[in-house]
Scaffold this active site. Structure first.
Site, short mmCIF file in Angstrom:
data_model
loop_
_atom_site.label_atom_id
_atom_site.label_comp_id
_atom_site.label_asym_id
_atom_site.label_seq_id
_atom_site.Cartn_x
_atom_site.Cartn_y
_atom_site.Cartn_z
N HIS A 84 11.86 -5.55 -22.64
CA HIS A 84 11.30 -4.26 -23.19
C HIS A 84 9.77 -4.23 -22.73
CE1 HIS A 84 14.12 -5.91 -26.92
NE2 HIS A 84 14.66 -5.47 -25.96
N HIS A 240 19.03 1.58 -27.59
CA HIS A 240 18.69 0.38 -27.25
C HIS A 240 19.15 -0.25 -25.91
CE1 HIS A 240 15.89 -2.96 -27.54
NE2 HIS A 240 17.09 -3.99 -27.27
N ASP A 244 17.33 -1.50 -22.70
CA ASP A 244 17.55 -2.80 -21.88
C ASP A 244 17.94 -2.56 -20.53
OD1 ASP A 244 16.97 -4.44 -24.12
OD2 ASP A 244 19.24 -4.79 -24.56
N HIS A 266 22.47 -8.07 -20.23
CA HIS A 266 21.78 -8.41 -19.27
C HIS A 266 22.14 -8.79 -17.81
CE1 HIS A 266 18.45 -7.34 -21.86
NE2 HIS A 266 18.80 -7.90 -22.77
ZN LIG Z 1 16.73 -5.41 -25.98
#
Ligand SMILES: [Zn+2]
Length: 285
Positions: A84, A240, A244, A266
């Site tokens: 973030h 969001h 990311d 991720h």
């Molecule tokens: Zn996040």
């Protein structure tokens, strides 16, 4: 109100230093981060408690773990939950920044990039002129795991998109794609908070993770409803996901590409950053 750069063509550093403290999501331990101007291109990471160690440039090859958050291994010392903060730096148009950390995890703050954007606004931004033109992707890149994929293709400007598909009716199917500028990042993406499922929260707590997770730093979904409304956007979860994705791509510099993540993670985002790193040299010298 801060005036942000018009686009991502310039080189920018901070006007001064700014510092913030908070709790790490996973460890629950306090951490401190100081942002400072840098004369060299890139995001550089140093330690407040070991100021003699030279700051290290952040790159995709430093990613060592991607469960729940992006963790870097910096010469044997780990730093978790960088995404973030990196999204806020790259998203506002910064290209030359030193990050000084005390602790093993970047604080989660409110679960979005907004507190980082506010910290950047407090420090101010200073132009360092224009950047060399970013190289273009020669061919599309696609990475897949199971039913998830992320794909990048050449484009004039940066476009990011994401789609998610959850069984929980409160989340359901969401899709969003947009052209990014520092202003659209700050208005449309930075405020979107981390979200999780109540069932997962209980499992993760039992496993000793998310010790710093609370209803004020993540949206928690219990199937039909959110435990802590109101949402900042009706589609806050997919926003969001784009946040990311942005933060993970910031490890390699912003590509002139259209990037789309379907049920991204991720792992996929940082693998794409590594692939882009191999494919083009995106980082300004
Ligand atoms: Zn996040």
């Amino acid at each position: 109100m801060t005036s942000w750069p018009d686009d991502y063509s310039g080189a920018w550093t901070l006007g001064g230093r700014a510092e913030i403290e908070g709790i790490g999501l996973h460890s629950g331990a306090p951490a401190r981060v100081r942002l400072a101007p840098a004369s060299r291109a890139g995001f550089w990471l140093g330690w407040l408690d070991a100021p003699d160690l030279p700051p290290q440039r952040l790159e995709p090859r430093l990613v060592c773990e991607t469960t729940l958050c992006t963790t870097l291994d910096l010469a044997g010392r780990r730093l978790a939950t960088v995404e973030h903060l990196l999204a806020a730096l790259a998203g506002t148009g910064l290209t030359h920044v030193e990050i000084w950390v005390e602790g093993a995890e970047v604080p989660l703050l409110d679960g979005s990039a907004l507190p980082w954007v506010n910290l950047i606004a407090e420090a101010g931004m200073r132009s360092l002129g224009s950047l060399p033109e970013r190289p273009r992707l020669g061919r599309p890149l696609t990475l897949q795991t199971g039913s998830s994929f992320v794909t990048a293709m050449s484009a004039e400007e940066l476009h990011l998109g994401a789609a998610i598909d959850f069984d929980q009716p409160a989340i359901g199917r969401q899709v969003l794609a947009l052209a990014l500028t520092p202003r659209t990042f700050v208005a449309e993406i930075a405020p979107a908070r981390t979200f999780g499922l109540l069932s997962q929260v209980e499992q993760l707590r039992a496993a000793g993770l998310i010790q710093g997770g609370a209803l004020d730093n993540a949206l928690v979904c219990d199937g039909e409803r959110w435990l802590n409304p109101p949402l900042r956007f009706a589609d806050e979860p997919v926003r969001h996901k784009i946040l990311d994705l942005f933060g993970d791509l910031a490890l390699v510099g912003l590509p002139r590409a259209q990037v789309f993540a379907y049920r991204g993670s991720h792992r996929l985002h940082t693998d794409l950053a590594s692939a882009l790193d191999v494919e083009l040299s995106l980082l300004p010298a």
